[in-house]
Design an enzyme around this catalytic site. Structure first.
Site, mmCIF file in Angstrom:
data_model
loop_
_atom_site.group_PDB
_atom_site.id
_atom_site.type_symbol
_atom_site.label_atom_id
_atom_site.label_comp_id
_atom_site.label_asym_id
_atom_site.label_seq_id
_atom_site.Cartn_x
_atom_site.Cartn_y
_atom_site.Cartn_z
ATOM 1 N N ALA A 53 40.980 46.032 48.967
ATOM 2 C CA ALA A 53 40.755 47.158 48.068
ATOM 3 C C ALA A 53 40.401 46.706 46.649
ATOM 4 O O ALA A 53 39.655 47.383 45.956
ATOM 5 C CB ALA A 53 41.983 48.054 48.036
ATOM 6 N N ASN B 234 50.252 54.399 43.023
ATOM 7 C CA ASN B 234 50.997 53.415 43.806
ATOM 8 C C ASN B 234 52.444 53.247 43.369
ATOM 9 O O ASN B 234 53.260 52.718 44.094
ATOM 10 C CB ASN B 234 50.276 52.065 43.764
ATOM 11 C CG ASN B 234 49.966 51.624 42.354
ATOM 12 O OD1 ASN B 234 49.554 52.426 41.499
ATOM 13 N ND2 ASN B 234 50.170 50.350 42.067
ATOM 14 N N GLN C 174 46.507 54.301 48.457
ATOM 15 C CA GLN C 174 47.854 54.778 48.789
ATOM 16 C C GLN C 174 47.823 56.134 49.497
ATOM 17 O O GLN C 174 48.867 56.641 49.905
ATOM 18 C CB GLN C 174 48.708 54.877 47.514
ATOM 19 C CG GLN C 174 48.956 53.544 46.828
ATOM 20 C CD GLN C 174 49.880 52.622 47.614
ATOM 21 O OE1 GLN C 174 50.528 53.037 48.576
ATOM 22 N NE2 GLN C 174 49.938 51.362 47.218
ATOM 23 N N HIS D 291 45.641 46.623 55.065
ATOM 24 C CA HIS D 291 47.029 46.152 55.190
ATOM 25 C C HIS D 291 48.063 47.182 54.749
ATOM 26 O O HIS D 291 49.240 47.036 55.055
ATOM 27 C CB HIS D 291 47.220 44.828 54.431
ATOM 28 C CG HIS D 291 47.260 44.951 52.948
ATOM 29 N ND1 HIS D 291 48.430 44.890 52.238
ATOM 30 C CD2 HIS D 291 46.275 45.149 52.043
ATOM 31 C CE1 HIS D 291 48.162 45.026 50.937
ATOM 32 N NE2 HIS D 291 46.864 45.169 50.799
ATOM 33 N N THR E 213 29.241 35.463 55.182
ATOM 34 C CA THR E 213 29.441 35.655 56.616
ATOM 35 C C THR E 213 30.563 36.650 56.841
ATOM 36 O O THR E 213 31.621 36.553 56.221
ATOM 37 C CB THR E 213 29.802 34.312 57.275
ATOM 38 O OG1 THR E 213 28.710 33.413 57.091
ATOM 39 C CG2 THR E 213 30.084 34.475 58.759
ATOM 40 N N CYS F 138 51.842 43.962 41.839
ATOM 41 C CA CYS F 138 50.821 43.140 41.198
ATOM 42 C C CYS F 138 51.233 42.732 39.788
ATOM 43 O O CYS F 138 50.604 41.886 39.177
ATOM 44 C CB CYS F 138 49.497 43.883 41.129
ATOM 45 S SG CYS F 138 48.878 44.296 42.744
#
Lengths: 395, 377
Positions: free
Chosen positions: B69, B150, B179, B199, B235, B321
């Site tokens: 994200a 969040n 969220q 995740h 890739t 974070c």
């Protein structure tokens, strides 16, 4: 021509202050040799040989660079040199010296000076003659010049009964005494910048340390404890495994907080800490306490505070950095590699317990009076009893 | 161990893990390769894209896979700003966005000469739509608003925001939906771009999604080949992206099944916790039930987290974070939460597997910790 490694096959280690230590000398050398072997245990090919004032390490093709690096952490070494070993016979000596000199020439060196030393007095030439013979050969075969006052490199020749050694460089060792010859002390390791430096300094005096750390979880975090253990691991570089006694201090800390006035909290806390450290010291056969205190640095480190804190115990308290200023301590911490870990931001003591206005000139009668308000002895015994011991080492 | 940190990340759904392991084993080829195995991998990847699009009710070509994200937010904001700066250099966002949005904005301001308006929030953590309207200028090109915060679970008035922006067709709307996904219904109508992360919905780390309407041009931040419509070089992390469709499908099903249960857990927590002396609830009543932000006035969160940690709880004080830097929550600050209330914040975040029993244990622990370790003087 032989490879450089075959030529420079030895490290010659010179002992430090211990050379002057008379009858204890044997013990010192034995301990130093043991410490060197421990420090170099990652290099199993190395072989060792002692004589009265030298230790010889035969490299057996081991890369000398990491070995030299590691040797710098061993206390009791004055200096050491990478050496060429040859027969104690003039022609062989000249040959080896020429090889060493040519190598220096290739690295840009232009002037030299021969410094011969004859340990074996039966060698047929005196030092001065050896100097001349060796210099003569080098001057004849190379374009190097002699400069007796300020040579680019010294050409050191040491002659013993069974062998001669030729060297062109000398590296300084850490100095001091071999760790363990000076007994054992209990180090109060806080996780800050000062105490690891103090630990280094006391180890340098040949004293082996055990560490005590006060954990006030949850006011201190698990990371704060990990940080102290990491520092202990770093210190194990200088003495081998370091034992850390982690004391659960929360209950005692809360009791101080509940029963004593805020401005005396730190004084009382420090008194409790040194009492516990002394108990642990006795239990573990340590002969002194060591702290990272520096006079005047914080409220609990004024002479008045030190006095009121110190008076509750009998063991001597060594304060290696007592007179250093903060910048000196930081410089040393950087040098021994503990600084970056010490400044990690895990608070050592929670702000809940940090008084706004700690007393800088505490009085013992007051401290005693506040302590009489609660049964600290029971809490203290419990803390000692529940202390956990962890052994930290590099590998 | 009792986990109350689902807003940081959620455990991987075992069905997702199984599928991923199988893909990793069997489909290692480069999805861009023109041999049979490459084609197989490409098919799986495109299947996942189609499924994702269908579940979000958009077109497959609107779905761009990213590394997560943070990348999706950065790509949406910076990628859009760079390719439309000739039209104007003014952006609008809120003061309570995730750091990936705020730092993208800051970079555009500091390095590239953009101007950014940061909308404040009320005590419930919501922006005032009239302030958004007032902030729009002729040179405004993009508005970025998070759907669910969040730290507090506050839900922004997205429908009102969309209504306002309908009147300004040249101003595009990006929504950070990280969220919100799998926690509440999301309507992408009227939204030009939206970011999501796998995740947070029991998927794999390393997979994010940027929804962007096909006509929205973005300047790639990572230059490479034609991967992801030429918007994102490199890739493809094909096997990872290939399981996102299923991850989302499971998450949306689970949401239907467990929403009531999570609400019940949340109700229980609010009731018990607000009864504890010195505990205040910071999340508004209409926040999503998955996030509950509280303050313990007598116990700093740092100490409280240590205590809860040693008691086996995984929980955060605010956004994970930021916790490493040990700074105070700016989200709380913006909501007018300061002083001891700001120092004592805990973010309890719930998942579908959270049980009432775990909630009970947490309440007991918080109560006991405050009694044992709280400030008494």
């Amino acid at each position: 021509m032989e490879s450089a490694n075959e030529k420079y096959g030895y490290i010659l280690v010179r002992f430090g202050e211990l050379s002057t230590k008379g009858k204890n000398k044997k013990d010192f050398i034995r301990q130093l040799t043991r410490n060197v072997k421990y420090a170099l245990s990652a290099y199993p090919q190395l072989e060792y040989r002692n004589d009265r004032d030298r230790l010889y390490i035969f490299l057996n093709d081991t890369d000398p660079v990491p070995v030299s690096q590691r040797l710098k952490d061993v206390f009791g070494i004055r200096s050491f040199s990478l050496a060429i070993k040859c027969e104690p016979e003039m022609e062989a000596i000249k040959q080896a010296a020429l090889y060493a000199a040519q190598k220096e020439w290739n690295e840009g060196k232009r002037t030299f000076k021969v410094m011969a030393r004859r340990n074996d007095k039966s060698f047929p030439f005196v030092s001065d003659q050896i100097n001349r013979f060796v210099a003569g050969r080098v001057l004849h075969e190379t374009e190097l010049k002699v400069d007796v006052h300020n040579p680019d490199f010294p050409l050191i020749v040491e002659i013993h009964k069974d062998a001669a050694y030729i060297m062109a460089h000398t590296e300084l060792g850490a100095g001091g005494y071999p760790v363990r010859v000076g007994g054992r002390a209990m180090m109060l390791l806080s996780g800050g910048i000062d105490s690891p430096v103090a630990a280094y300094e006391i180890m340098k005096r040949g004293v082996m340390i055990e560490c005590v750390h006060f954990a006030s979880q949850p006011y201190t975090s698990e990371q704060a404890k990990e940080k102290v253990l990491t520092l202990a691991k770093m210190l194990s570089r200088y003495q081998g495994p370091v034992r850390v006694h982690v004391v659960p201090f929360t209950d005692l800390q809360l009791a101080i907080y509940d029963h004593c006035p805020e401005n005396y909290a730190i004084t009382i806390m420090r008194r409790m800490m040194v009492r516990i450290a002394e108990e642990l010291a006795k239990k573990n056969k340590c002969l002194a306490l060591v702290t990272g205190e520096s006079v005047g640095q914080v409220a609990s480190q004024t002479l008045e505070s030190m006095g009121v804190i110190n008076e509750v115990i009998k063991l001597p308290v060594i304060r290696p950095v007592a007179t250093w200023d903060k910048l000196e301590i930081i410089a040393k911490a950087r040098e021994i590699g503990t600084y970056e870990t010490s400044i990690l931001p895990f608070e050592d003591c929670c702000t809940i317990f940090t008084p706004k206005d700690p007393v800088t000139k505490p009085r013992s009668d007051r401290a005693e009076q506040y302590e009489s308000r609660f049964d600290w002895k029971e809490l203290l015994d419990k803390a000692v009893e529940n202390t956990e011991t962890v052994t930290m080492s590099e590998e | 161990m009792i986990y109350f940190d689902y807003a940081s990340t959620a455990p991987v759904n075992p069905k997702v893990l199984e599928l991923y392991t199988q893909y990793l084993h069997d489909y290692f080829a480069n999805s861009e390769s023109h041999h049979p195995l490459g084609t197989e991998v490409s098919k799986l990847l495109e299947g996942s894209r189609r499924k994702t699009a269908a579940l979000l009710r958009v077109e497959p070509s609107d779905i761009v896979f990213t590394s997560g994200a943070c990348e999706a937010n950065s790509l949406a904001i910076k990628g859009y700003a760079f390719s439309h700066m000739n039209r104007g250099k003014h952006l609008i966002t809120t003061a309570i966005e995730h750091s990936s949005v705020l730092n993208s904005m800051k970079q555009l301001e500091d390095v590239f000469g953009f101007e950014v308006t940061y909308l404040g929030v009320d005590s419930e953590g919501k922006i005032r739509p009239e302030e958004l309207r007032a902030a729009i200028r002729p040179d405004t090109i993009l508005v970025s608003v998070m759907m669910v915060n969040n730290e507090t679970g506050s839900v922004q008035p997205m429908e009102e925001i969309k209504q306002i922006l309908k009147e300004y067709p040249t101003v595009k709307l990006h929504m950070d939906g990280v969220q919100a996904l799998g926690k509440m219904k999301i309507d992408l109508n009227g939204i030009d771009m939206a970011s999501f992360a796998a995740h947070k919905i029991h998927g794999l780390k390393g997979c994010g999604v940027l929804y962007r309407k096909k006509n929205i041009e973005l300047m790639p931040l990572i230059s490479g080949g034609d991967q992801e419509f030429g918007i994102r070089g490199g890739t493809e992390n094909a096997c990872n992206y290939a399981v996102f469709g299923d991850t989302l499908e499971y998450a949306l099903k689970d949401m239907e099944e467990y929403e009531g249960h999570v609400k019940e857990c949340n109700r229980y927590l609010r009731e018990r916790l607000s009864a504890i002396d010195g505990v205040l609830i910071n999340s508004p009543d209409d926040a999503i039930p998955y996030i509950l932000n509280i303050s313990c006035m007598k116990l700093p969160s740092e100490v409280h987290m240590n205590a809860l940690g040693s008691e086996g709880f995984c929980i955060s004080s605010h956004s994970t974070c930021h916790t490493k830097k040990n700074v105070l929550s700016y989200v709380a600050q913006e909501m007018g939460i300061t002083g001891k209330r700001q120092l004592g914040i805990l973010r309890i975040s719930l998942g579908n597997d959270t049980t009432l029993e775990e909630c009970e244990k947490l309440c007991d622990a918080i109560k006991e910790n405050i009694r044992k370790y709280g400030i008494r003087k």
